[in-house]
Design an enzyme around this catalytic site. Structure first.
Site, PDB file in Angstrom:
ATOM      1  N   GLU A 162      -4.475   8.100  -3.032  1.00 50.89           N
ATOM      2  CA  GLU A 162      -5.334   6.437  -2.534  1.00 50.89           C
ATOM      3  C   GLU A 162      -5.467   5.714  -3.357  1.00 50.89           C
ATOM      4  O   GLU A 162      -5.445   4.957  -3.108  1.00 50.89           O
ATOM      5  CB  GLU A 162      -6.385   7.456  -1.504  1.00 50.89           C
ATOM      6  CG  GLU A 162      -6.602   5.860  -0.596  1.00 50.89           C
ATOM      7  CD  GLU A 162      -5.753   5.864   0.435  1.00 50.89           C
ATOM      8  OE1 GLU A 162      -5.216   7.036   0.954  1.00 50.89           O
ATOM      9  OE2 GLU A 162      -5.913   4.910   1.338  1.00 50.89           O
ATOM     10  N   HIS A 170       1.671   4.502  -2.979  1.00 49.57           N
ATOM     11  CA  HIS A 170       1.731   5.898  -2.672  1.00 49.57           C
ATOM     12  C   HIS A 170       2.952   6.599  -3.490  1.00 49.57           C
ATOM     13  O   HIS A 170       3.327   7.492  -3.679  1.00 49.57           O
ATOM     14  CB  HIS A 170       1.690   6.359  -0.598  1.00 49.57           C
ATOM     15  CG  HIS A 170       0.080   6.590  -0.652  1.00 49.57           C
ATOM     16  ND1 HIS A 170      -0.656   7.096  -1.067  1.00 49.57           N
ATOM     17  CD2 HIS A 170      -0.050   5.840   0.256  1.00 49.57           C
ATOM     18  CE1 HIS A 170      -1.684   6.918  -0.129  1.00 49.57           C
ATOM     19  NE2 HIS A 170      -1.765   6.254   0.974  1.00 49.57           N
ATOM     20  N   HIS A 185       0.966  -1.292   0.310  1.00 48.28           N
ATOM     21  CA  HIS A 185       0.175  -0.417   0.467  1.00 48.28           C
ATOM     22  C   HIS A 185       0.794   1.387  -0.061  1.00 48.28           C
ATOM     23  O   HIS A 185       0.935   2.024  -0.870  1.00 48.28           O
ATOM     24  CB  HIS A 185      -0.952   0.493   1.407  1.00 48.28           C
ATOM     25  CG  HIS A 185      -1.570   1.304   1.738  1.00 48.28           C
ATOM     26  ND1 HIS A 185      -3.033   1.285   1.223  1.00 48.28           N
ATOM     27  CD2 HIS A 185      -1.830   2.019   2.014  1.00 48.28           C
ATOM     28  CE1 HIS A 185      -3.576   2.127   1.087  1.00 48.28           C
ATOM     29  NE2 HIS A 185      -2.941   3.168   1.532  1.00 48.28           N
ATOM     30  N   GLU A 186       2.053   1.481   1.139  1.00 46.63           N
ATOM     31  CA  GLU A 186       2.464   2.522   0.824  1.00 46.63           C
ATOM     32  C   GLU A 186       3.264   2.835  -0.247  1.00 46.63           C
ATOM     33  O   GLU A 186       3.954   3.901  -0.539  1.00 46.63           O
ATOM     34  CB  GLU A 186       3.740   2.304   2.144  1.00 46.63           C
ATOM     35  CG  GLU A 186       2.431   2.437   3.050  1.00 46.63           C
ATOM     36  CD  GLU A 186       1.253   3.556   3.931  1.00 46.63           C
ATOM     37  OE1 GLU A 186       1.546   4.900   3.456  1.00 46.63           O
ATOM     38  OE2 GLU A 186       0.990   3.036   4.969  1.00 46.63           O
TER      39      GLU A 186
END
Lengths: 499, 499
Positions: A292, A266, A262-263
């Site tokens: 997001e 980003h 997830h990160e």
């Protein structure tokens, strides 16, 4: 005669430098600063924040920004910077500085109060300060509202330009109409997915090692980035050559793995921002929701697919042979997609996630625009969880006090989480037309996917807003139908539902 | 009418905040920033440094500082802050800003050139830029010199107020007269100390674990501090509640152990600075030498003694049973005190260390005040090593290019290393009169020793200079005889020399 933008530049650079310092302090605080440093370092941060405020919000800068907005020879990057600066000035200049500072003080206080109230599982401790926070935010929104504009719309615009209540009502109506029933079907399907092997005693060092491998596999560039540990995973950046992610190691293997993916999503966004935009006011992602969308794209659409794991699941098995040695790739992928009715948003699966956000959106609207009283929040919260997720929190710690956002005054933030998922689904269906997505995953060619997103999304920073990016990339304005379609296709198959 | 100091305060706080940010960037760069971040982060640092320069060096601050120096009701802390501010203004205001910036640019360049030259083992690559650095520094010292003051004295004063060439000539004459012959005696004693067990394959994790234990044992407070890894160990601090040390892990166990004790000595100084001084311009150690006295006190006088290890050596043996299981406490302590003729200052033992500094002091004097030409430095360096240490470098990498200092324009810095050792010896002999030093060590009561130093040295920050601290604590002005006595007593015994 020199261009107004050239005169503005040193001011912008000063603001950027101060902002970068503030980012570094924040990173440091979350990852390593000693426990007792808080108060004294807080003084430093307070002073630097004040300097930032003054660097951006003064008469000369306002005059120059205005002059720039008339200039016709600005580059794309310069024009975007001026737009962001005017947005910032608009925001800051309408709020009297004393009130802004009083609010900043209240927020640092209210965050502590929230923490204590959560710990004590006692909403009444938090209610009075939350009420103050809401009153301030409504007041500020009132100062800033254009004629006829609703206060909650002012707040929403800060996180997701182009998405007012009108648009979001439509989106969340679809969530309520389509996803809530789908989730109920899944819960009632009788299909039990085994995921016990994801829990266990995974040593941190091995988790970190495989985590770094996966981050790099997804595309994290350790020459331009850092990975560390913090209580709650997050991503930050000093500029496009210094992007930082964190994770945490728990007794759930998927927790660190998918937070890292997830990160990294980003982070890929930040790595991909163009050099003429980084270190400027237009050098961040287009919006919260678009940011997001990238993290969720990689976490869910890519990271929870069988294709993604095909080339690397063996490596994960090797790292944890006792836990995964006997678990097939198919079983593993089913487990990391298991849906369940949980109370905690940050632990929610992909399917129920939007329902958690739906609850918050409806409550925020009622708090800001309707007549929901703070005292009645816990009850209203529990009712909505029961309605949409079929589960009722037995205490406020797992209910209304679970998230930090409201204590920080962040109203209008939550919707962007769900929007991100919806954006990512729309991008996904379009990309599938442009490339053999599944084959790329199975062959480990993630660079093609990354490159596509860099070219169409990341590079632009704040030059385009999220709707513009969607239009230019997919040829369509935001269309939440793709999100519903994605979840239906995935979960109907996984839970053997009639299609 | 408000006091001038109260008007000055916001300026000082601004400067402090900017300086703290610069400290954090430096820490971050040395411990974790990604490889490719340098250039862009450098821009940020450049801007913040400029802001700091302007915060301290402007007409209003100069006027207020001058007014403050006339005020009679300043607290001790305020008076010290004004003194430091005037010192800083004096330094900055005499150098034209363009020249200061040109020099800053040259230095960042010359450090890179030095690094490349060292790697290539080629002094001729470094010589031209070193010549420029020296010329600038002489020019700046010329601007700043009081009537009749020598340039090298201006430089020395920056690191160790109260110590001019006159005083240092005396000190280094004693080093040459007493310590150089002692070192020769030791080398010719025929005594061979076994230290092979200090080398080996020590895993980093265990080194870190025992390192943290030792740091805490010496007095490092992890609630107010951080320990990390960097290429070269150092200590820094944001304030007295956030003090940070680094170490490095090598195949020499004593390397990380004693660097940790050394840096903890520095850290104790910073922890001990009074609350009314921390985060001000007077909130650092009295001088480079006094700071170094604390690190060397703990590293050498405390840390290399048998008494210190008595309560904790067993713990070290447990950490590395294969290497130390069969090594007695006595053998271990002898090994970590072994003297040898080496070429590298940072790896030198306690006895030969001052000779390494002696070489540099004499060369700096000749470069700044005499007629030594940069081209002849490698030869002059080698000659002095041969004379004082009986060993001649075969290449410049292990000779004149080993230290970074000159590339950074730091002339006058080296003497403070040796002064630190001498200060610590003077403090030591006095403390032995006030307490049963040996017994405290053997009983692990280091807090008594720490408290004494906090009370007499640390708390004052820059309120007193190093000579004042020595006078107030020991009742005597600086007396290098204690240093000679300490080394003689220790090494005559260790090497069984006639006393």
């Amino acid at each position: 005669m020199s261009r107004a933008f050239d005169q503005l530049k040193p001011h912008l650079k000063r603001a950027m430098a101060l902002n970068t310092a503030l980012v570094l302090f924040e990173w440091d605080d979350a990852t390593q600063a000693p426990e007792q440093a808080g108060a004294l370092t807080g003084d430093v941060i307070g002073i630097l924040s004040g300097e930032y405020f003054q660097a951006v919000n003064n008469e000369e800068v306002a005059r120059l920004a205005e002059a720039c907005s008339q200039e016709t020879d600005l580059t794309e990057s310069e024009a975007a910077q001026v737009k962001e600066l005017l947005r910032e000035i608009e925001k800051l200049s309408k709020i009297p500085q004393e009130e802004y500072q009083a609010f900043a003080k209240l927020v640092s206080e209210s965050t502590r109060v929230w923490e204590a109230a959560k710990k004590a599982n006692d909403f009444s401790k938090f209610a009075p300060v939350l009420k103050q926070v809401i009153d301030w935010q409504k007041k500020f929104a009132g100062y800033r509202a254009k004629p006829g504009q609703k206060k909650y719309d002012v707040m929403l615009e800060d996180y997701e330009p182009g998405f007012s209540m009108e648009k979001l009502d439509e989106f969340f109506a679809m969530v309520r109409r389509e996803i809530a029933p789908l989730f109920r079907q899944v819960m009632e399907s009788g299909v039990e997915i085994e995921d016990g092997f994801l829990s266990g005693d995974f040593d941190d060092e091995t988790q970190e090692k495989i985590g770094r491998f996966i981050a790099e596999y997804v595309g994290f560039d350790f020459q331009k980035g850092v990975m560390a540990v913090s209580a709650h995973p997050f991503t930050t950046n000093l500029h496009n050559k210094d992007v930082r992610i964190t994770t945490h190691y728990t007794d759930r293997l998927d927790s660190s793995l998918f937070s890292i993916i997830h990160e990294t999503g980003h982070a890929l966004y930040e790595f991909g921002i163009r050099d003429d935009l980084t270190q400027t006011m237009a050098g961040q992602g287009a919006s919260m929701g678009m940011h997001e969308s990238q993290s969720r794209f990689f976490e869910n659409i890519v990271g929870r697919s069988a294709g993604f794991w095909k080339p690397v699941y063996g490596k994960l098995q090797e790292a944890f042979p006792e836990n995964l040695g006997q678990v097939s790739l198919e079983e593993f992928v089913r487990a990391v997609n298991k849906a369940s009715a949980g109370l905690i948003r940050t632990e929610a699966d992909e399917l129920s996630y939007s329902l958690h956000v739906l609850v918050r959106y409806e409550l925020e609207k009622e708090l800001i625009e309707g007549d929901l009283q703070v005292e009645n929040l816990p009850e209203a919260w529990a009712d909505k969880y029961e309605e949409y997720l079929g589960i009722r929190p037995e205490n406020v710690r797992e209910g209304v006090l679970q998230d930090i956002h409201w204590s920080q005054g962040s109203f209008g933030y939550f919707p962007s989480y769900a929007l991100g998922s919806a954006f990512s689904a729309q991008l996904y269906y379009h990309m599938k037309k442009e490339m053999d997505f599944e084959e790329l995953l199975e062959e480990g060619k993630l660079s093609v996917i990354r490159e596509y997103l860099r070219e169409h999304v990341h590079q632009y920073g704040k030059i385009k807003d999220s709707r513009q990016i969607l239009k230019d990339t997919t040829g369509e304005d935001f269309k939440p139908e793709y999100y519903v379609r994605y979840l239906k296709e995935k979960y109907q198959k996984l839970y053997q539902l009639p299609q």
